[in-house]
Design an enzyme around this catalytic site. Sequence first.
Site, PDB file in Angstrom:
ATOM      1  CB  SER A 174      -0.984  -0.246   1.007  1.00  0.00           C
ATOM      2  OG  SER A 174      -2.043   1.125   0.994  1.00  0.00           O
ATOM      3  CG  ASP A 201      -7.811  -2.446  -3.733  1.00  0.00           C
ATOM      4  OD1 ASP A 201      -8.336  -1.609  -2.457  1.00  0.00           O
ATOM      5  OD2 ASP A 201      -6.347  -2.114  -3.313  1.00  0.00           O
ATOM      6  CG  HIS A 260      -6.249  -1.782   0.265  1.00  0.00           C
ATOM      7  ND1 HIS A 260      -5.220  -1.955  -0.540  1.00  0.00           N
ATOM      8  CD2 HIS A 260      -5.119  -1.151   1.205  1.00  0.00           C
ATOM      9  CE1 HIS A 260      -4.665  -1.300  -0.699  1.00  0.00           C
ATOM     10  NE2 HIS A 260      -4.045  -0.630   1.214  1.00  0.00           N
TER      11      HIS A 260
END
Length: 225
Positions: free
Chosen positions: A105, A173, A201
């Site tokens: 991320s 996601d 995610h």
Amino acid sequence: MDSERHSYRTKRSKILCLHGIGTNSDIFEAQTAALRHRLGDDIDYDFIEGAHPWPAAPGIAETFGSQQVFYSYLDGTAQGAVEAINALEQYAEDAGPFDAIIGFSLGAALAATLLLRGGSQTAQPAFRSAVFLSGTLPGDWDLLEKGVMGFLQANQVKAPIQIPTVHAWDPQDPDHPGQSHELLQMCCEKNRVPVQHGAGHGVPSREEEVGALAAAIKGMLASLD
């Protein structure tokens, strides 16, 4: 000392690891435990902790407990982002070289920002390859240097990331839809390997998905020899 380092690196791989926002290095170690197990015992991992305390990411406190401190590499400002990128580069130079960097991320975005910022500063990248797990959009270095928080889109990238990359993301996601695919497009097509999963995610944990990701990373590392 240089010869000793070279001898060491011919036997083992060295990977730098960057966690996501609102987590920490211990959590990222747990999130990647199954993946690292599949990658084998001949890799050394260096997990870097974020510098700024941050609220826990969605679901993190519920899964890993709330009696700990969560971090971000960024403080939410453009100046803080520039400082974080420069600090990452300096750390990689001091502690490296690294065969790869694995970022989740925000960690992936941080690594990509460094690799994309261009000019002579990245002529010799400190990482020979990169793994982007649910990667989000990298920062726009030109804007950041002007004190403006901004993010790159694929169509703005003039010089894509050239080192080998592996990209793992869920096409559905829910938190950052489409951003991992944008990041994929910012990397050299012949050197990138996409791996899709169904973990949202997050870092994949299903056996077949972890196996596919591990195989892609092993192939990438083997290509460096």
